[in-house]
Design an enzyme around this catalytic site. Structure first.
Site, PDB file in Angstrom:
ATOM      1  N   TRP A   1      35.806  37.333  43.707  1.00 46.42           N
ATOM      2  CA  TRP A   1      37.037  36.827  44.336  1.00 46.42           C
ATOM      3  C   TRP A   1      37.254  37.599  45.632  1.00 46.42           C
ATOM      4  O   TRP A   1      37.105  38.822  45.657  1.00 46.42           O
ATOM      5  CB  TRP A   1      38.211  37.052  43.367  1.00 46.42           C
ATOM      6  CG  TRP A   1      39.544  36.626  43.890  1.00 46.42           C
ATOM      7  CD1 TRP A   1      39.879  35.403  44.419  1.00 46.42           C
ATOM      8  CD2 TRP A   1      40.742  37.414  43.904  1.00 46.42           C
ATOM      9  NE1 TRP A   1      41.209  35.394  44.757  1.00 46.42           N
ATOM     10  CE2 TRP A   1      41.754  36.614  44.463  1.00 46.42           C
ATOM     11  CE3 TRP A   1      41.057  38.717  43.516  1.00 46.42           C
ATOM     12  CZ2 TRP A   1      43.065  37.064  44.622  1.00 46.42           C
ATOM     13  CZ3 TRP A   1      42.353  39.168  43.672  1.00 46.42           C
ATOM     14  CH2 TRP A   1      43.345  38.344  44.223  1.00 46.42           C
TER      15      TRP A   1
ATOM     16  N   ASP B   1      39.437  41.671  35.118  1.00 47.33           N
ATOM     17  CA  ASP B   1      40.428  40.814  35.770  1.00 47.33           C
ATOM     18  C   ASP B   1      40.356  39.450  35.087  1.00 47.33           C
ATOM     19  O   ASP B   1      39.406  38.694  35.290  1.00 47.33           O
ATOM     20  CB  ASP B   1      40.089  40.707  37.269  1.00 47.33           C
ATOM     21  CG  ASP B   1      41.101  39.842  38.012  1.00 47.33           C
ATOM     22  OD1 ASP B   1      42.122  39.456  37.402  1.00 47.33           O
ATOM     23  OD2 ASP B   1      40.875  39.563  39.199  1.00 47.33           O
TER      24      ASP B   1
ATOM     25  N   LYS C   1      48.020  30.599  36.459  1.00 45.67           N
ATOM     26  CA  LYS C   1      47.299  29.348  36.165  1.00 45.67           C
ATOM     27  C   LYS C   1      47.667  28.807  34.791  1.00 45.67           C
ATOM     28  O   LYS C   1      47.990  27.641  34.639  1.00 45.67           O
ATOM     29  CB  LYS C   1      45.782  29.542  36.223  1.00 45.67           C
ATOM     30  CG  LYS C   1      45.284  30.680  37.074  1.00 45.67           C
ATOM     31  CD  LYS C   1      45.223  30.346  38.536  1.00 45.67           C
ATOM     32  CE  LYS C   1      44.903  31.613  39.324  1.00 45.67           C
ATOM     33  NZ  LYS C   1      44.684  31.414  40.736  1.00 45.67           N
TER      34      LYS C   1
END
Ligand code: LMR
Length: 398
Positions: free
Chosen positions: A130, A211, A246
């Protein structure tokens, strides 16, 4: 006064949203940012969330500060969701959890903590990762390196290389890991591979920082937490950043958590205190609304069951879209092999498009992907998948 201030060229993900919004072409499709859109192309409001919000709004609530560590019910909910209610580390009080400003806030507080207490450590992120991982750890003062991960030649993992790399690292090196739905590639480790990686981490005294921003979008809440639970089970010290952006569709509420699994209850108390101190120095205490909503969803059995069902539907819709894209591309380009779309997990597809091809998709077709070739599959729906496949095929043929 400010002539010397450096120009900021923008963020590869967030600035692309601004470019997309300014695009006037009606056929435009946003497959850039990792946001789940429903079949109608809308950001969903989950009914579990709505029910919790309506109940909360029905009573006039005083708006006091939350404590530095956040809402207690929320923090306990995070621990149950990540580790399972019966996990020994939880029972033994060895996990320090604070509420954070999304997953990014968790990474930042964790990075600052590590920079203070392990100043000589070096941080390693997957190649690729990311976009903001590097930035957050560099911002905390770390030197950030990469470890082998994705193999463009096979569309799979460089597993043996990764393992050998970990085995050669000095003690206390920090590894940023994605327990599920790897961002950006969608290529995940299976349980057997996680076991091997965690064993090397233990043998070598490394510090895993997981993560998990997409729990529920891979194979399910429990399955997606395998690496987190297993690491805690074998006694590793462990950092976990999690996010509800999300899976509760609460992006703008900035709601997440940071959990640190420690060898003893006493150490967990020490760590907890320093995490609170870190929060106080940056923003004092986190916002309340998202925490109350998430806690209500996690604490109310009917809402919890409804939420699990809603996440299952989102996950299944993404999988259906992977299949649709695969089928369309197979028809348009029978010579191509697009099976990787079906193997990748979570929101993202790693297309292999070059930056130049991504530019052509954006300029010629108003189809937006990240410059790395990452696409958000959750931006596809029945109305745009054919158009996107046409655009992909056209650019691949050129
Ligand atoms: C993404 O990867 O697109 C999301 O996690 C959103 C972000 O903040 O980058």
């Amino acid at each position: 006064m400010f002539q010397h201030v450096e120009f900021y060229p923008g963020d590869p993900i967030l600035s692309l949203v601004e470019t997309f919004q300014a695009d006037k072409r009606p056929e435009k499709v946003n497959l850039g940012i990792g946001i789940y859109l429903d079949e109608a192309g809308r950001l969903p409001v989950l009914s579990s969330v709505r029910t919790a919000e309506v109940a909360r709004a029905a009573v006039a609530q005083p708006r006091s500060y939350l404590p530095m560590e956040g809402l207690e019910a929320f923090r306990h909910g995070v621990q149950r969701l990540l580790f399972g209610a019966e996990h020994p580390a939880l029972q033994e009080g060895r996990i320090a959890t604070i509420q954070t400003l999304g997953g990014s806030g968790a990474l930042k507080i964790g990075a600052d903590f590590l920079a203070r207490w392990f100043p000589d450590a070096k941080v390693y992120v997957s190649d690729p990762t990311w976009d903001n991982h590097k930035g957050i750890f560099q911002g905390a003062g770390f030197e950030v390196g990469v470890y082998p991960y994705y193999d463009p030649a096979t569309g799979g993992l460089k597993f043996d290389e990764m393992l050998a790399f970990f085995a050669a690292l000095p003690r206390n090196s920090v590894l940023v890991l994605h327990p599920c739905c790897h961002n950006p590639t969608g290529v995940d480790l299976d349980c057997g591979q996680w076991d091997k990686v965690l064993e090397v981490i233990r043998a070598n005294g490394l510090i895993p920082f997981m993560d998990i921003a997409y729990q529920g979008f891979g194979d399910g809440f429990e399955q997606d937490a395998y690496a987190v639970r297993r690491a805690a089970e074998i006694g590793l010290p462990l950092f976990v950043a999690n996010s509800f952006s999300k899976n509760l569709s609460l992006y703008g509420e900035r709601i997440g958590g940071l959990s640190v699994v420690c060898p003893t209850r006493h150490e967990a108390e020490l760590v907890f205190g320093q995490l609170k101190f870190g929060v106080r120095r940056i923003y004092s205490s986190p916002p309340a609304h998202g925490a109350f909503v998430a806690a209500a969803v996690m604490d109310t059995p009917e809402l919890f069951a409804g939420w699990q069902e809603e996440v299952t539907q989102m996950r299944e819709r993404i999988k259906a879209m992977r299949q649709r894209l695969f089928d369309e591309l197979g028809r348009k380009l029978p010579e191509g092999d697009f099976s990787y779309f079906l193997k990748q997990r979570g929101m993202f597809g790693y297309t292999g498009f070059s930056p130049e091809q991504v530019r052509r998709l954006q300029e010629g077709f108003a189809v937006y992907l990240l410059v790395s070739g990452r696409m958000c599959v959750a931006g596809l729906n029945e109305s745009n998948v054919g158009y996107v496949a046409d655009a992909f095929a056209e650019v691949w043929r050129q």
